[in-house]
Write a protein that holds these residues in place. Structure first.
Motif, short mmCIF file in Angstrom:
data_model
loop_
_atom_site.label_atom_id
_atom_site.label_comp_id
_atom_site.label_asym_id
_atom_site.label_seq_id
_atom_site.Cartn_x
_atom_site.Cartn_y
_atom_site.Cartn_z
N SER A 1 0.82 -1.21 0.00
CA SER A 1 0.00 0.00 0.00
C SER A 1 0.86 1.26 0.00
N GLN A 2 2.00 1.23 0.73
CA GLN A 2 2.89 2.39 0.74
C GLN A 2 3.47 2.65 -0.64
N LEU A 3 3.86 1.58 -1.32
CA LEU A 3 4.40 1.73 -2.67
C LEU A 3 3.35 2.29 -3.61
N ALA A 4 2.12 1.77 -3.55
CA ALA A 4 1.05 2.24 -4.42
C ALA A 4 0.76 3.72 -4.18
N ALA A 5 0.76 4.14 -2.91
CA ALA A 5 0.51 5.55 -2.59
C ALA A 5 1.62 6.43 -3.16
N ALA A 6 2.87 5.97 -3.05
CA ALA A 6 3.99 6.74 -3.60
C ALA A 6 3.90 6.84 -5.12
N LEU A 7 3.48 5.76 -5.75
CA LEU A 7 3.35 5.77 -7.21
C LEU A 7 2.22 6.71 -7.65
N ARG A 8 1.14 6.76 -6.87
CA ARG A 8 0.04 7.67 -7.22
C ARG A 8 0.50 9.13 -7.12
N GLU A 9 1.32 9.42 -6.11
CA GLU A 9 1.86 10.78 -5.99
C GLU A 9 2.74 11.13 -7.19
N LEU A 10 3.54 10.18 -7.60
CA LEU A 10 4.41 10.41 -8.76
C LEU A 10 3.59 10.61 -10.03
N ARG A 11 2.55 9.81 -10.18
CA ARG A 11 1.69 9.96 -11.36
C ARG A 11 1.05 11.33 -11.39
N ALA A 12 0.60 11.81 -10.21
CA ALA A 12 0.01 13.15 -10.13
C ALA A 12 1.04 14.21 -10.49
N ALA A 13 2.29 13.99 -10.09
CA ALA A 13 3.35 14.95 -10.39
C ALA A 13 3.64 15.02 -11.88
N THR A 14 3.44 13.92 -12.59
CA THR A 14 3.68 13.93 -14.04
C THR A 14 2.58 14.67 -14.80
N GLY A 15 1.38 14.75 -14.19
CA GLY A 15 0.25 15.37 -14.89
C GLY A 15 -0.34 14.49 -15.97
#
Length: 278
Positions: free
Chosen positions: A2-16
């Motif tokens: 779950s921690q990895l998935a949350a970090a990946l979602r943040e990165l995806r948001a940062a990419t736009g």
């Protein structure tokens, strides 16, 4: 995970980028990214690296989280059971009754011995407890992201070089971080093939993505006997990830060839592409 998935979602948001946008810029499909970001499937290590690069973020933290998630998924990160605490030290005997009480100096001596006995018992119990609870060198416990990142940094050197790498995995030997791309081509069926070269290991390997079950790639150094290595998409899970060959030893100037063979008959012809190590 779950921690990895949350970090990946943040990165995806940062990419736009949308899920479709991620699919367009990486070798992974929209449905694959949805599974990765929702925590339903552990993403390949390369997918995490790709997303970090798109977001312009360092890969260390996410790779540390990926290593923890991968360890848990494979069972290597299972917690170590804590044994029962050692039995408490036996109680100190009560002082003798007044009718048989010793003299004052003797009483002080007895009291001193009692205190020393209690202190020793506590110390021994603490040492035993520490020895029991500390994991041995052969046991694996999950690391914190900081500790995992530090461990990964220490162990970042390659496990082989040159002839020692022939026929071995670029990932197991740590030759894969930041390799050079010699050539990248799209095949007639829509699958992609690529030749990758590691300067630190002096090797080249081939990889494929976007293929179908049964698609096959072959790596060869023309004119060198025994240099061929192959990889095939074996199941549905591998369709959404890379298929890699083992490594061939290559020096600057070496010509390397990757050939793609589509699955089945009548689905397309064999295609080969050459690249030169620089």
């Amino acid at each position: 995970m779950s921690q990895l998935a949350a970090a990946l979602r943040e990165l995806r948001a940062a990419t736009g980028l949308s899920m479709a946008g991620l699919a367009a810029k990486t070798p992974y499909s929209k449905s694959s990214w949805e599974r990765y970001l929702n925590g339903r499937t552990l993403p390949p290590r390369e997918a995490v690296e790709e997303l970090c690069r798109l977001a312009g973020e360092p890969v260390g933290r996410c790779l540390a989280l990926w290593e923890i998630a991968e360890s848990e998924a494979s069972g290597r990160g299972a917690s170590v059971p804590v044994p029962d605490e050692p039995a408490p030290a036996p109680p100190v005997a009560a002082p003798p009754s007044a009718s048989s009480a010793p003299s004052a100096p003797e009483q002080r001596g007895v009291a001193t011995l009692a205190v020393l006995a209690s202190v020793c018992a506590v110390a021994v119990s603490a040492v035993v407890l520490a020895l029991v609870l500390l994991p041995g060198p052969s046991k694996s416990t999950p690391l914190s992201p900081t500790a995992a990142s530090s461990t990964a940094t220490v162990a970042s050197g390659p496990g082989c070089h040159g002839a020692d790498c022939a026929g071995r995995s670029p990932f197991a030997m740590l030759c894969a971080p930041q390799p050079d791309t010699i050539t990248q081509r799209e095949t007639a069926t829509g699958a992609w093939v690529e030749l990758r070269h590691s300067k630190i290991c002096g090797t080249t390997w081939a990889r494929m993505w976007g293929g179908r079950i049964g698609d096959r790639i072959e790596l060869v150094v023309p004119g060198r006997a025994g240099s061929g290595h192959a990889a095939e998409v074996g199941n549905a899970a591998e369709v959404d990830t890379y298929a890699y060959t083992m490594m061939a030893v290559t020096a600057p100037g070496t010509v390397v060839r990757v050939c793609f063979q589509p699955a089945g008959t009548g689905t397309g012809k064999r295609e080969c592409f050459d690249g030169r190590v620089t």
